[in-house]
Enzyme design. Structure first.
Site, mmCIF file in Angstrom:
data_model
loop_
_atom_site.group_PDB
_atom_site.id
_atom_site.type_symbol
_atom_site.label_atom_id
_atom_site.label_comp_id
_atom_site.label_asym_id
_atom_site.label_seq_id
_atom_site.Cartn_x
_atom_site.Cartn_y
_atom_site.Cartn_z
ATOM 1 N N SER A 45 0.852 -1.157 0.150
ATOM 2 C CA SER A 45 0.110 0.095 -0.047
ATOM 3 C C SER A 45 0.845 1.476 0.006
ATOM 4 O O SER A 45 1.774 1.466 -0.849
ATOM 5 C CB SER A 45 -0.833 -0.085 1.250
ATOM 6 O OG SER A 45 -2.126 0.783 0.928
ATOM 7 N N ASP A 159 -5.551 -3.717 -2.610
ATOM 8 C CA ASP A 159 -4.479 -3.185 -1.784
ATOM 9 C C ASP A 159 -3.848 -4.251 -0.853
ATOM 10 O O ASP A 159 -4.682 -5.185 -0.305
ATOM 11 C CB ASP A 159 -5.333 -2.266 -0.593
ATOM 12 C CG ASP A 159 -4.606 -1.531 0.349
ATOM 13 O OD1 ASP A 159 -3.508 -2.188 0.666
ATOM 14 O OD2 ASP A 159 -4.946 -0.448 0.683
#
Length: 297
Positions: A45, A159
Site C-alpha cells: 500500500s 490493496d
C-alpha cells in the site's frame, strides 16, 4: 556482522496505513544518515509507494512534491470513477508520479523491491517484483470500494494491506545484516499528535478535502439521517481499515524475529491526510533515530 556501521546492509519492510505512510520518508532518511545501506525493500500500500519511489532513486523528488500538497490538492488528485466497483479510478495521482519520475520496471531498479498486493480471486497475497513499477504500486494501493482494482496477469488485484499490512516474508531470504520493519498501525497510548496549523487560508474552510470526500460518499450510501456525533462514511471506513490492519500487523510481527520495528502510532494522522507529509516524515525520522540508538548504530 561487519566491523563498521558503514558496512551494514538493511532489508526494509514498509507497512500500510494511508497518509501515515509518509513517515517512511523519515525512516529512510534516518537509516541513511547512520551510514547503513538499504539494499532491499518490501512494501505494501503506501509502503509500496514510498518503497518503490526510493528503490527507483527518486525519493527526494517525491518528497519535494508531497510536502507541497495542500488539502485542495488532495481533492484534485481524486478522479471520480462513477462506476459500481469504486468511487475513484486512482489513475490521476500515478499520472503525476510518472511525470515526476518516468516509467520504470521493477527488475531494472538499482535496489531490490517487492510490492505486495492482494488477489481477490485467489484470496492470497501476490508479490510483484518485475514489470512496470507504477502498475504494481497502483495495484498495491487499490483500497476496495475506494480505488479501482488492477488487472495483472489475469488477476484482479487490490490493496496489499488487506491481508499483509507489514510484508516481512519477502525479505526472509535476503542476504542482508539487518531487517527493520515499519508498523504504521502502532499503539497510540502515550502519543499526542502536535497541534496542527492550517497551511493556507483554504485549509480552514469548511469545504476542505475531507468534507468533500465524506459528502460524496454519504450521498451514495445514506438512506436515512444519522444521529449527531455519529461517524460519517469516510471516518467509519478508515477506522475499520485501521482496526483490521492493526490486528493483522500485530500477528505478523509476532510471527517473525525482526531485528527491530519502528512503531508509528495509528493516531498520528488519519488515512486521507496526505497534506501532512512533512509532519509524518519528521515523526518517522524521530522514531527511527530512537530505534537505531537502541541498536547501538
Amino acid at each position: 556482522m561487519p566491523d563498521s556501521t558503514h558496512d551494514l546492509t538493511v532489508s526494509l519492510v514498509l507497512g500500510s496505513g494511508g497518509a501515515r505512510g509518509h513517515a517512511h520518508i523519515g525512516v529512510i532518511r534516518a537509516i541513511e544518515e547512520r551510514g547503513l545501506e538499504i539494499r532491499n525493500i518490501a512494501g505494501t500500500s503506501m509502503g509500496a509507494v514510498i518503497g518503490g519511489v526510493y528503490a527507483a532513486g527518486y525519493l527526494d523528488t517525491y518528497t519535494e512534491w508531497a510536502r507541497e500538497l495542500h488539502k485542495n490538492d488532495v481533492v484534485k488528485l481524486l478522479d471520480f470513477s462513477f462506476t459500481r466497483t469504486s468511487l475513484f479510478k486512482g489513475e490521476r495521482v500515478f499520472d503525476v508520479l510518472r511525470e515526476l519520475i518516468g516509467e520504470k520496471k521493477i527488475e531494472d531498479l538499482p535496489r531490490g523491491f517487492t510490492c505486495v498486493a492482494t488477489s481477490i480471486d485467489d484470496q492470497r497475497e501476490i508479490w510483484l517484483n518485475k514489470g512496470p513499477l507504477f502498475q504494481a504500486i497502483r495495484a498495491s494501493t487499490a483500497v476496495p470500494g475506494i480505488f479501482s482494482p488492477v488487472e495483472i496477469d489475469g488477476r484482479s488485484l487490490v490493496d496489499g494491506g488487506l491481508i499483509n499490512p507489514i510484508p516481512v516474508a519477502p525479505t526472509l531470504n535476503d542476504a542482508t545484516d539487518l531487517t527493520i520493519a515499519v508498523n504504521l498501525n502502532g499503539f497510540s497510548q502515550g502519543y499526542r499528535a502536535p497541534e496542527r496549523r492550517a497551511r493556507d487560508a483554504g485549509e480552514s474552510s469548511n469545504a476542505g478535502y475531507r468534507e468533500k470526500i465524506a459528502g460524496f460518499i454519504n450521498d451514495l450510501v445514506a438512506s436515512e439521517k444519522t444521529e449527531p456525533g455519529s461517524p460519517d462514511a469516510v471516518e467509519l471506513l478508515t477506522k475499520s481499515i485501521d482496526v483490521m490492519q492493526g490486528t493483522i500487523a500485530r500477528l505478523k510481527l509476532a510471527a517473525y524475529a525482526l531485528d527491530k520495528t519502528v512503531e508509528i502510532p495509528r493516531n498520528a494522522c488519519s488515512f486521507f491526510e496526505f497534506y501532512r507529509a512533512s509532519e509524518m516524515a519528521e515523526l518517522g525520522y524521530e522514531r527511527t533515530t530512537q530505534v537505531l540508538d537502541e541498536l547501538g548504530l
